[in-house]
Scaffold this motif. Structure first.
Motif, PDB file in Angstrom:
ATOM      1  N   GLN A 130       0.847  -1.197   0.000  1.00 22.70           N
ATOM      2  CA  GLN A 130       0.000   0.000   0.000  1.00 22.70           C
ATOM      3  C   GLN A 130       0.872   1.233   0.000  1.00 22.70           C
ATOM      4  OE1 GLN A 130      -3.702   0.123   2.474  1.00 22.70           O
ATOM      5  NE2 GLN A 130      -2.814  -1.717   3.401  1.00 22.70           N
ATOM      6  N   PHE A 140       0.577   5.240   1.145  1.00 20.32           N
ATOM      7  CA  PHE A 140      -0.195   6.125   2.007  1.00 20.32           C
ATOM      8  C   PHE A 140       0.323   7.547   1.874  1.00 20.32           C
ATOM      9  CE2 PHE A 140      -2.515   3.132   4.722  1.00 20.32           C
ATOM     10  CZ  PHE A 140      -1.782   1.979   4.553  1.00 20.32           C
ATOM     11  N   GLN A 184       0.572  11.030   4.384  1.00 18.95           N
ATOM     12  CA  GLN A 184       0.392  11.581   5.722  1.00 18.95           C
ATOM     13  C   GLN A 184       0.648  13.078   5.691  1.00 18.95           C
ATOM     14  OE1 GLN A 184       2.940  10.134   8.930  1.00 18.95           O
ATOM     15  NE2 GLN A 184       1.380  10.646  10.450  1.00 18.95           N
ATOM     16  N   GLY A 240      -3.498  11.657  10.502  1.00 19.70           N
ATOM     17  CA  GLY A 240      -3.294  10.226  10.298  1.00 19.70           C
ATOM     18  C   GLY A 240      -2.909   9.926   8.865  1.00 19.70           C
ATOM     19  N   LEU A 241      -2.852   8.639   8.558  1.00 20.55           N
ATOM     20  CA  LEU A 241      -2.469   8.205   7.218  1.00 20.55           C
ATOM     21  C   LEU A 241      -3.723   7.928   6.385  1.00 20.55           C
ATOM     22  CD1 LEU A 241       0.002   7.429   9.122  1.00 20.55           C
ATOM     23  CD2 LEU A 241       0.571   5.782   7.336  1.00 20.55           C
ATOM     24  N   SER A 246      -4.887   5.945   2.921  1.00 23.40           N
ATOM     25  CA  SER A 246      -4.472   4.990   1.905  1.00 23.40           C
ATOM     26  C   SER A 246      -4.757   5.555   0.519  1.00 23.40           C
ATOM     27  CB  SER A 246      -5.222   3.663   2.097  1.00 23.40           C
ATOM     28  OG  SER A 246      -4.805   2.711   1.141  1.00 23.40           O
ATOM     29  N   LEU A 247      -3.729   5.531  -0.324  1.00 21.89           N
ATOM     30  CA  LEU A 247      -3.859   6.040  -1.692  1.00 21.89           C
ATOM     31  C   LEU A 247      -4.141   4.913  -2.679  1.00 21.89           C
ATOM     32  CD1 LEU A 247      -0.816   8.479  -1.668  1.00 21.89           C
ATOM     33  CD2 LEU A 247      -3.224   9.109  -1.447  1.00 21.89           C
ATOM     34  N   LEU A 248      -3.292   3.903  -2.619  1.00 20.77           N
ATOM     35  CA  LEU A 248      -3.412   2.793  -3.564  1.00 20.77           C
ATOM     36  C   LEU A 248      -2.993   1.518  -2.856  1.00 20.77           C
ATOM     37  CD1 LEU A 248      -1.735   4.497  -6.652  1.00 20.77           C
ATOM     38  CD2 LEU A 248      -4.113   3.717  -6.576  1.00 20.77           C
ATOM     39  N   LEU A 249      -3.679   0.430  -3.187  1.00 19.50           N
ATOM     40  CA  LEU A 249      -3.307  -0.885  -2.684  1.00 19.50           C
ATOM     41  C   LEU A 249      -3.098  -1.791  -3.887  1.00 19.50           C
ATOM     42  CD1 LEU A 249      -4.704  -2.969   0.202  1.00 19.50           C
ATOM     43  CD2 LEU A 249      -4.716  -3.934  -2.075  1.00 19.50           C
ATOM     44  N   PRO A 280       1.154  -4.994   8.075  1.00 20.63           N
ATOM     45  CA  PRO A 280       1.946  -4.094   7.220  1.00 20.63           C
ATOM     46  C   PRO A 280       3.186  -3.566   7.922  1.00 20.63           C
ATOM     47  CG  PRO A 280      -0.392  -3.529   7.125  1.00 20.63           C
ATOM     48  CD  PRO A 280      -0.220  -4.509   8.250  1.00 20.63           C
ATOM     49  N   PHE A 337       6.119  -0.709   7.509  1.00 20.38           N
ATOM     50  CA  PHE A 337       6.245   0.579   6.839  1.00 20.38           C
ATOM     51  C   PHE A 337       7.687   0.941   6.550  1.00 20.38           C
ATOM     52  CE2 PHE A 337       2.137   2.724   6.703  1.00 20.38           C
ATOM     53  CZ  PHE A 337       1.351   1.852   7.449  1.00 20.38           C
ATOM     54  N   ARG A 345      10.218   4.441   5.910  1.00 20.33           N
ATOM     55  CA  ARG A 345      10.334   5.686   6.665  1.00 20.33           C
ATOM     56  C   ARG A 345       9.739   6.886   5.943  1.00 20.33           C
ATOM     57  NH1 ARG A 345      13.550   5.656  11.204  1.00 20.33           N
ATOM     58  NH2 ARG A 345      14.533   3.658  11.622  1.00 20.33           N
ATOM     59  N   TYR A 359      -0.108   1.216  16.150  1.00 17.19           N
ATOM     60  CA  TYR A 359       1.210   1.563  15.660  1.00 17.19           C
ATOM     61  C   TYR A 359       1.759   2.709  16.513  1.00 17.19           C
ATOM     62  CZ  TYR A 359       0.911  -1.036  11.238  1.00 17.19           C
ATOM     63  OH  TYR A 359       0.835  -2.018  10.278  1.00 17.19           O
ATOM     64  N   PHE A 403       8.934   7.327  12.121  1.00 20.72           N
ATOM     65  CA  PHE A 403       8.927   5.932  11.707  1.00 20.72           C
ATOM     66  C   PHE A 403       7.782   5.195  12.398  1.00 20.72           C
ATOM     67  CE2 PHE A 403      10.094   2.202   9.841  1.00 20.72           C
ATOM     68  CZ  PHE A 403      10.659   1.240  10.666  1.00 20.72           C
ATOM     69  N   LEU A 404       6.959   4.519  11.607  1.00 16.95           N
ATOM     70  CA  LEU A 404       5.805   3.782  12.127  1.00 16.95           C
ATOM     71  C   LEU A 404       6.184   2.331  12.407  1.00 16.95           C
ATOM     72  CD1 LEU A 404       2.845   4.902   9.887  1.00 16.95           C
ATOM     73  CD2 LEU A 404       2.739   4.726  12.355  1.00 16.95           C
ATOM     74  N   PHE A 457      -1.010   5.483  16.756  1.00 18.49           N
ATOM     75  CA  PHE A 457      -2.076   5.391  15.768  1.00 18.49           C
ATOM     76  C   PHE A 457      -2.791   4.056  15.881  1.00 18.49           C
ATOM     77  CE2 PHE A 457      -1.645   9.083  13.131  1.00 18.49           C
ATOM     78  CZ  PHE A 457      -0.307   9.448  13.200  1.00 18.49           C
ATOM     79  N   LYS A 507      -7.611  -2.377   2.279  1.00 18.80           N
ATOM     80  CA  LYS A 507      -6.840  -1.218   2.701  1.00 18.80           C
ATOM     81  C   LYS A 507      -6.855  -1.087   4.218  1.00 18.80           C
ATOM     82  CE  LYS A 507      -7.545   1.580  -1.427  1.00 18.80           C
ATOM     83  NZ  LYS A 507      -8.068   2.864  -1.970  1.00 18.80           N
ATOM     84  N   LEU A 508      -5.821  -0.431   4.704  1.00 17.30           N
ATOM     85  CA  LEU A 508      -5.687  -0.144   6.126  1.00 17.30           C
ATOM     86  C   LEU A 508      -6.220   1.267   6.357  1.00 17.30           C
ATOM     87  CD1 LEU A 508      -4.322  -1.696   8.478  1.00 17.30           C
ATOM     88  CD2 LEU A 508      -2.239  -0.475   7.938  1.00 17.30           C
ATOM     89  N   PHE A 542      -6.660   4.396   9.077  1.00 21.10           N
ATOM     90  CA  PHE A 542      -6.012   4.899  10.278  1.00 21.10           C
ATOM     91  C   PHE A 542      -6.872   5.926  10.999  1.00 21.10           C
ATOM     92  CE2 PHE A 542      -1.595   3.538  10.735  1.00 21.10           C
ATOM     93  CZ  PHE A 542      -1.413   2.833   9.561  1.00 21.10           C
ATOM     94  N   GLY A 543      -6.728   5.961  12.319  1.00 16.81           N
ATOM     95  CA  GLY A 543      -7.230   7.076  13.098  1.00 16.81           C
ATOM     96  C   GLY A 543      -6.291   8.264  12.940  1.00 16.81           C
ATOM     97  N   SER A 544      -6.643   9.384  13.569  1.00 17.22           N
ATOM     98  CA  SER A 544      -5.869  10.614  13.397  1.00 17.22           C
ATOM     99  C   SER A 544      -4.713  10.727  14.379  1.00 17.22           C
ATOM    100  CB  SER A 544      -6.777  11.832  13.515  1.00 17.22           C
ATOM    101  OG  SER A 544      -7.436  11.807  14.764  1.00 17.22           O
TER     102      SER A 544
END
Lengths: 111, 114
Positions: free
Chosen positions: A34, A36, A38, A43-44, A46-49, A99, A101, A103, B35, B42-43, B90, B102-103, B105-107
């Protein structure tokens, strides 16, 4: 253990340029990848999966490709706009389905 | 309607205190996550939880514990807070693990330990 690397770490471009953001991963046994976005203090989103069986996905000016065998994905942003300024993260889901991530790439598009 | 909501947005507390962060999703998803995003953005995954299984990142101290009263909620409890716990936390959710979905997320909750 999956490791995800994103290059470049930061990018500053003038409005209108076409951009390529890179994501590489060490374990090619993935289920999906995915991309994302931010925004600062948010928060994040999602743009594309892309599922492991797919080669690319497109949404508007965004196109993401996946080459599982080489452990790479690219996010292509066409005709960049100041509103595209954000951090872009890629995340890879593998055997644990969780998932992992990178950096991120911090993008600034200036008018 | 907010799909994944977490409260509070900001949390400032003293070292040694115990605190909780709440998370709720109204998407009907089966799996929820916590997360941690450090100062370098970094997550890192802390927990993954569905009705069947809790997966804990081995690097997470046992002062951190997830609590799920029902499928739509996954709260994070932190005991004996330390300075190094300061970060943005998060919550996220997906359907049947992220193989195909898709994942969301909260804010985020910005935790500051003084």
């Amino acid at each position: 253990k999956q490791e995800v690397t994103q290059i470049p770490a930061a990018l500053s471009v003038p409005e209108g340029e076409n951009l390529v953001l890179n994501c590489s991963f060490t374990d090619s046994a993935i289920y999906n990848l995915q991309w994302f976005r931010q925004d600062p203090g948010k928060g994040l989103t999602s743009l594309l999966l892309i599922q492991s069986s797919q080669r690319e996905q497109t949404s508007g000016r965004l196109n993401a490709s996946l080459d599982k065998s080489s452990g790479r994905s690219t996010l292509y942003i066409a005709a960049s706009q100041p509103g595209d300024s954000a951090t872009y993260l890629c995340a890879v889901a593998g055997g644990s389905y969780i998932p992992t991530f990178g950096r991120g790439t911090s993008l600034i598009v200036h008018p | 309607d907010t799909a994944v909501s977490q409260t509070p947005k900001y949390l400032v507390t003293q070292m040694g205190n115990d605190k909780s962060i709440k998370c709720e999703q109204n998407l009907g998803h089966d799996t929820m996550y916590w997360y941690k995003q450090d100062s370098k953005k970094f997550l890192k995954i802390m927990f993954s939880y569905n009705n069947k299984e809790l997966i804990i990142n081995e690097t997470v101290p046992n002062r951190f514990s997830p609590k799920s009263p029902d499928k739509a909620h996954l709260n994070l409890h932190i005991n004996s807070l330390e300075l190094g716990d300061s970060a943005v936390y998060f919550c996220a959710s997906s359907q049947e693990g992220p193989q195909n979905e898709k994942l969301f997320f909260g804010s985020g909750t910005q935790l500051s330990v003084l």
